[in-house]
Write a protein that holds these residues in place. Structure first.
Motif, PDB file in Angstrom:
ATOM      1  N   SER A 254     -21.085 -13.953  18.412  1.00  0.00           N
ATOM      2  CA  SER A 254     -20.056 -12.909  18.483  1.00  0.00           C
ATOM      3  C   SER A 254     -18.751 -13.316  19.156  1.00  0.00           C
ATOM      4  O   SER A 254     -17.818 -12.504  19.202  1.00  0.00           O
ATOM      5  CB  SER A 254     -20.621 -11.700  19.239  1.00  0.00           C
ATOM      6  OG  SER A 254     -20.871 -12.032  20.600  1.00  0.00           O
ATOM      7  N   ASP A 255     -18.652 -14.522  19.707  1.00  0.00           N
ATOM      8  CA  ASP A 255     -17.510 -14.771  20.597  1.00  0.00           C
ATOM      9  C   ASP A 255     -16.586 -15.896  20.172  1.00  0.00           C
ATOM     10  O   ASP A 255     -15.867 -16.450  21.008  1.00  0.00           O
ATOM     11  CB  ASP A 255     -18.010 -15.028  22.019  1.00  0.00           C
ATOM     12  CG  ASP A 255     -18.695 -16.383  22.176  1.00  0.00           C
ATOM     13  OD1 ASP A 255     -19.353 -16.812  21.214  1.00  0.00           O
ATOM     14  OD2 ASP A 255     -18.562 -16.997  23.248  1.00  0.00           O
ATOM     15  N   VAL A 256     -16.540 -16.239  18.902  1.00  0.00           N
ATOM     16  CA  VAL A 256     -15.613 -17.293  18.487  1.00  0.00           C
ATOM     17  C   VAL A 256     -14.168 -16.794  18.544  1.00  0.00           C
ATOM     18  O   VAL A 256     -13.248 -17.552  18.841  1.00  0.00           O
ATOM     19  CB  VAL A 256     -15.974 -17.810  17.079  1.00  0.00           C
ATOM     20  CG1 VAL A 256     -14.911 -18.768  16.557  1.00  0.00           C
ATOM     21  CG2 VAL A 256     -17.321 -18.507  17.119  1.00  0.00           C
ATOM     22  N   TYR A 257     -13.960 -15.485  18.282  1.00  0.00           N
ATOM     23  CA  TYR A 257     -12.622 -14.894  18.364  1.00  0.00           C
ATOM     24  C   TYR A 257     -12.586 -13.716  19.333  1.00  0.00           C
ATOM     25  O   TYR A 257     -11.642 -12.934  19.319  1.00  0.00           O
ATOM     26  CB  TYR A 257     -12.159 -14.429  16.977  1.00  0.00           C
ATOM     27  CG  TYR A 257     -12.250 -15.494  15.930  1.00  0.00           C
ATOM     28  CD1 TYR A 257     -11.338 -16.542  15.896  1.00  0.00           C
ATOM     29  CD2 TYR A 257     -13.266 -15.481  14.979  1.00  0.00           C
ATOM     30  CE1 TYR A 257     -11.436 -17.544  14.946  1.00  0.00           C
ATOM     31  CE2 TYR A 257     -13.369 -16.476  14.022  1.00  0.00           C
ATOM     32  CZ  TYR A 257     -12.447 -17.501  14.015  1.00  0.00           C
ATOM     33  OH  TYR A 257     -12.549 -18.499  13.070  1.00  0.00           O
ATOM     34  N   PHE A 262     -14.705  -9.764  16.511  1.00  0.00           N
ATOM     35  CA  PHE A 262     -16.050  -9.807  15.934  1.00  0.00           C
ATOM     36  C   PHE A 262     -16.435  -8.442  15.368  1.00  0.00           C
ATOM     37  O   PHE A 262     -16.895  -8.339  14.218  1.00  0.00           O
ATOM     38  CB  PHE A 262     -17.065 -10.236  16.990  1.00  0.00           C
ATOM     39  CG  PHE A 262     -18.505 -10.091  16.559  1.00  0.00           C
ATOM     40  CD1 PHE A 262     -19.071 -10.995  15.670  1.00  0.00           C
ATOM     41  CD2 PHE A 262     -19.285  -9.048  17.027  1.00  0.00           C
ATOM     42  CE1 PHE A 262     -20.402 -10.867  15.264  1.00  0.00           C
ATOM     43  CE2 PHE A 262     -20.608  -8.898  16.634  1.00  0.00           C
ATOM     44  CZ  PHE A 262     -21.159  -9.811  15.742  1.00  0.00           C
ATOM     45  N   LEU A 263     -16.247  -7.394  16.133  1.00  0.00           N
ATOM     46  CA  LEU A 263     -16.643  -6.062  15.677  1.00  0.00           C
ATOM     47  C   LEU A 263     -15.807  -5.613  14.484  1.00  0.00           C
ATOM     48  O   LEU A 263     -16.298  -4.889  13.611  1.00  0.00           O
ATOM     49  CB  LEU A 263     -16.517  -5.058  16.829  1.00  0.00           C
ATOM     50  CG  LEU A 263     -17.481  -5.279  18.013  1.00  0.00           C
ATOM     51  CD1 LEU A 263     -17.240  -4.216  19.081  1.00  0.00           C
ATOM     52  CD2 LEU A 263     -18.934  -5.269  17.559  1.00  0.00           C
ATOM     53  N   MET A 268     -20.375  -2.417   8.496  1.00  0.00           N
ATOM     54  CA  MET A 268     -21.677  -1.820   8.217  1.00  0.00           C
ATOM     55  C   MET A 268     -22.571  -2.748   7.414  1.00  0.00           C
ATOM     56  O   MET A 268     -23.786  -2.819   7.629  1.00  0.00           O
ATOM     57  CB  MET A 268     -21.499  -0.491   7.464  1.00  0.00           C
ATOM     58  CG  MET A 268     -22.808   0.267   7.255  1.00  0.00           C
ATOM     59  SD  MET A 268     -22.600   1.779   6.304  1.00  0.00           S
ATOM     60  CE  MET A 268     -21.566   2.731   7.416  1.00  0.00           C
ATOM     61  N   TYR A 269     -21.990  -3.502   6.488  1.00  0.00           N
ATOM     62  CA  TYR A 269     -22.754  -4.436   5.666  1.00  0.00           C
ATOM     63  C   TYR A 269     -23.448  -5.478   6.537  1.00  0.00           C
ATOM     64  O   TYR A 269     -24.658  -5.716   6.423  1.00  0.00           O
ATOM     65  CB  TYR A 269     -21.814  -5.110   4.667  1.00  0.00           C
ATOM     66  CG  TYR A 269     -22.424  -6.252   3.886  1.00  0.00           C
ATOM     67  CD1 TYR A 269     -23.382  -6.008   2.897  1.00  0.00           C
ATOM     68  CD2 TYR A 269     -22.036  -7.560   4.136  1.00  0.00           C
ATOM     69  CE1 TYR A 269     -23.935  -7.052   2.176  1.00  0.00           C
ATOM     70  CE2 TYR A 269     -22.579  -8.615   3.411  1.00  0.00           C
ATOM     71  CZ  TYR A 269     -23.530  -8.356   2.433  1.00  0.00           C
ATOM     72  OH  TYR A 269     -24.083  -9.393   1.721  1.00  0.00           O
ATOM     73  N   PHE A 270     -22.678  -6.113   7.441  1.00  0.00           N
ATOM     74  CA  PHE A 270     -23.263  -7.133   8.307  1.00  0.00           C
ATOM     75  C   PHE A 270     -24.180  -6.521   9.362  1.00  0.00           C
ATOM     76  O   PHE A 270     -25.181  -7.130   9.743  1.00  0.00           O
ATOM     77  CB  PHE A 270     -22.164  -7.964   8.968  1.00  0.00           C
ATOM     78  CG  PHE A 270     -21.465  -8.906   8.033  1.00  0.00           C
ATOM     79  CD1 PHE A 270     -22.193  -9.794   7.251  1.00  0.00           C
ATOM     80  CD2 PHE A 270     -20.084  -8.922   7.925  1.00  0.00           C
ATOM     81  CE1 PHE A 270     -21.553 -10.672   6.382  1.00  0.00           C
ATOM     82  CE2 PHE A 270     -19.438  -9.791   7.068  1.00  0.00           C
ATOM     83  CZ  PHE A 270     -20.177 -10.670   6.286  1.00  0.00           C
ATOM     84  N   CYS A 271     -23.831  -5.317   9.863  1.00  0.00           N
ATOM     85  CA  CYS A 271     -24.710  -4.643  10.819  1.00  0.00           C
ATOM     86  C   CYS A 271     -26.106  -4.469  10.246  1.00  0.00           C
ATOM     87  O   CYS A 271     -27.112  -4.664  10.942  1.00  0.00           O
ATOM     88  CB  CYS A 271     -24.144  -3.281  11.197  1.00  0.00           C
ATOM     89  SG  CYS A 271     -22.761  -3.313  12.353  1.00  0.00           S
ATOM     90  N   LYS A 272     -26.174  -4.117   8.980  1.00  0.00           N
ATOM     91  CA  LYS A 272     -27.475  -3.893   8.343  1.00  0.00           C
ATOM     92  C   LYS A 272     -28.114  -5.199   7.880  1.00  0.00           C
ATOM     93  O   LYS A 272     -29.336  -5.318   7.833  1.00  0.00           O
ATOM     94  CB  LYS A 272     -27.310  -2.929   7.171  1.00  0.00           C
ATOM     95  CG  LYS A 272     -26.904  -1.523   7.614  1.00  0.00           C
ATOM     96  CD  LYS A 272     -26.831  -0.546   6.447  1.00  0.00           C
ATOM     97  CE  LYS A 272     -26.539   0.865   6.946  1.00  0.00           C
ATOM     98  NZ  LYS A 272     -26.488   1.867   5.847  1.00  0.00           N
ATOM     99  N   ILE A 292     -23.871  -1.657  21.042  1.00  0.00           N
ATOM    100  CA  ILE A 292     -24.704  -0.483  20.762  1.00  0.00           C
ATOM    101  C   ILE A 292     -23.871   0.627  20.129  1.00  0.00           C
ATOM    102  O   ILE A 292     -24.286   1.239  19.129  1.00  0.00           O
ATOM    103  CB  ILE A 292     -25.397  -0.004  22.053  1.00  0.00           C
ATOM    104  CG1 ILE A 292     -26.534  -0.963  22.427  1.00  0.00           C
ATOM    105  CG2 ILE A 292     -25.931   1.414  21.889  1.00  0.00           C
ATOM    106  CD1 ILE A 292     -27.194  -0.653  23.749  1.00  0.00           C
ATOM    107  N   ARG A 293     -22.694   0.899  20.681  1.00  0.00           N
ATOM    108  CA  ARG A 293     -21.816   1.918  20.090  1.00  0.00           C
ATOM    109  C   ARG A 293     -21.422   1.542  18.671  1.00  0.00           C
ATOM    110  O   ARG A 293     -21.349   2.405  17.781  1.00  0.00           O
ATOM    111  CB  ARG A 293     -20.561   2.106  20.948  1.00  0.00           C
ATOM    112  CG  ARG A 293     -20.797   2.790  22.271  1.00  0.00           C
ATOM    113  CD  ARG A 293     -19.494   3.280  22.889  1.00  0.00           C
ATOM    114  NE  ARG A 293     -18.549   2.197  23.111  1.00  0.00           N
ATOM    115  CZ  ARG A 293     -18.480   1.487  24.232  1.00  0.00           C
ATOM    116  NH1 ARG A 293     -19.325   1.722  25.230  1.00  0.00           N
ATOM    117  NH2 ARG A 293     -17.569   0.526  24.369  1.00  0.00           N
ATOM    118  N   HIS A 294     -21.174   0.256  18.455  1.00  0.00           N
ATOM    119  CA  HIS A 294     -20.777  -0.207  17.122  1.00  0.00           C
ATOM    120  C   HIS A 294     -21.896   0.014  16.113  1.00  0.00           C
ATOM    121  O   HIS A 294     -21.637   0.461  14.987  1.00  0.00           O
ATOM    122  CB  HIS A 294     -20.398  -1.695  17.198  1.00  0.00           C
ATOM    123  CG  HIS A 294     -19.861  -2.259  15.927  1.00  0.00           C
ATOM    124  ND1 HIS A 294     -18.613  -1.954  15.437  1.00  0.00           N
ATOM    125  CD2 HIS A 294     -20.418  -3.125  15.023  1.00  0.00           C
ATOM    126  CE1 HIS A 294     -18.408  -2.605  14.298  1.00  0.00           C
ATOM    127  NE2 HIS A 294     -19.489  -3.315  14.029  1.00  0.00           N
TER     128      HIS A 294
END
Length: 396
Positions: A254-257, A262-263, A268-272, A292-294
């Motif tokens: 999650s931390d390259v940028y 990242f968020l 939604m596609y990647f979240c799932k 978590i909120r995301h």
């Protein structure tokens, strides 16, 4: 000889290497070394480091090691066939004293990504062990064992921590290979189910442990040069990863940028699609709350997702994170230097980072500015602009 097997590296080197073979076999890269610990003179050990690297380059995978790799469901037969022929080539790596004459050394790795990707972790382990065997000729292993025992005691001190599991992520900055193995066996024998496994493939192979890891920063950095458009490079990296592994190895870095960028890309596609995400810079508590909120905003139940914490952890911080997030999501903790290099001496903060791909600068802009590494300030400024990173992030 310090490195006696090409398996003595982190799992994510193999998972990334397979993606490189299948999707980026012609990519050319450059890596650079840096020691972030001040006032360390490594120049007296250059010849020893070179000798150890020469031994590393003489290694080949054994039939038994290849059979072990072949047993993983996400490894493909053509990749194992390639590894059967593989060896590291000494002509791709150069170790010299810094021209600044300040006690620093320069390690430069250049060549095809496919043929250089396995240098980083064992070379860092070599630098560490060569340094400590010269500066600590009579190591205080009793102190190290006492410190390890206290960590184990903390994890078992409260019944509420019984589901808190840690993994060894400490190959690259270990005190020595011998000490690394002793710590791994101590964790295996005493923590039992609370010891999730190790990122080190050799020790996983040798001691019947679960190997752990997915992707590292270099993968998403390389996508800056390999993708169709810089702004879409993070999305491109995730899509190519999913194309290769089809649901396996589903932890996104999650931390390259930075977390905000990242968020923005992790929709939604990647979240799932992905099983979870890994934290490696910035405030871990804030990161967890935002993630978590995301998930909730993208109609994903956070309790079904994994949050992997791996940034400079010690056991007290692991327990604090566990108390904050238990029951709200699945948790995993990768502890590195604090496990494998805690004998009372100051560990070396050494890194090898990709700095170019196909002749183009590449970089990360993490939430911990000290972790950034790029020799092109103009490119860093451009990267900040493209990913809408407002704050000025300095180079490490």
């Amino acid at each position: 000889m310090i490195i006696t097997s090409l398996l003595d590296t982190d799992l994510y080197k193999f998972t990334m290497m397979q993606v490189v073979l299948h999707h980026f076999p012609s990519a050319e890269v450059e890596y650079a070394f840096r020691c972030r610990t001040p006032d360390i003179d490594l120049t007296p050990y250059i010849d020893e480091i070179r000798d150890e690297i020469r031994g590393l380059c003489a290694l080949r995978f054994t039939p038994q090691e290849l059979d072990y790799l072949r047993s993983w469901r996400f490894m493909k037969s053509d990749f194992i066939d390639f590894l059967e022929l593989f060896h590291l080539n000494e002509r791709h790596i150069e170790v010299t004293a810094s021209p600044k004459h300040n006690g620093e050394i320069e390690i430069k790795i250049t060549g095809p990504w496919l043929h250089t990707i396995l240098f980083e972790v064992p070379v860092l382990a070599i630098v560490n062990e060569v340094y400590f065997r010269n500066t600590q000729t009579d190591p205080d292993y009793a102190e190290g064992r006492a410190r390890a025992a206290e960590k184990i005691r903390l994890l078992g001190a409260n019944a509420d921590y019984s589901e808190c599991r840690i993994a060894d992520y400490g190959t690259r900055r270990r005190f020595s290979k011998r000490w690394h193995e002793e710590v791994v066996l101590m964790l295996k024998d005493t923590l039992r189910d609370q010891f999730a496994g190790t990122s080190n493939v050799f020790f996983a192979y040798k001691h019947g442990l679960t190997p752990l890891g997915t992707m590292a920063h270099e993968y998403l950095q390389a996508c800056q040069a390999l993708g169709p458009r810089l702004r879409d490079s993070q999305i491109y990296g995730f899509e190519m990863w999913a194309k290769e592994y089809r649901g396996d190895l589903g932890i996104a870095l999650s931390d390259v940028y930075g977390m905000k960028a990242f968020l923005r890309d992790f929709d939604m596609y990647f979240c799932k699609l992905f099983d979870g995400a890994r934290h490696d810079s910035g405030d871990p508590f804030e990161w967890g709350e935002r993630l978590i909120r995301h998930y909730e905003d993208n109609r994903c139940d956070p309790k079904t997702k994994v949050m992997v914490f791996s940034d400079a952890l010690d056991i007290p911080k692991v327990l604090q994170l566990y108390e904050r997030f238990k029951g709200r999501t699945k948790l995993a903790f990768g502890v590195g230097t604090n496990l494998t290099n805690d004998l009372g001496y100051t560990p070396l903060q050494v890194v090898i980072k990709m700095v170019r791909c196909n002749g183009q600068p590449v970089a990360k802009l993490s939430d911990s500015p000290g972790k950034n590494m790029c020799d092109d300030k103009h490119y860093l400024a451009y990267l900040r602009q493209v990913f809408e990173i407002e704050q000025t992030v300095g180079e490490a």
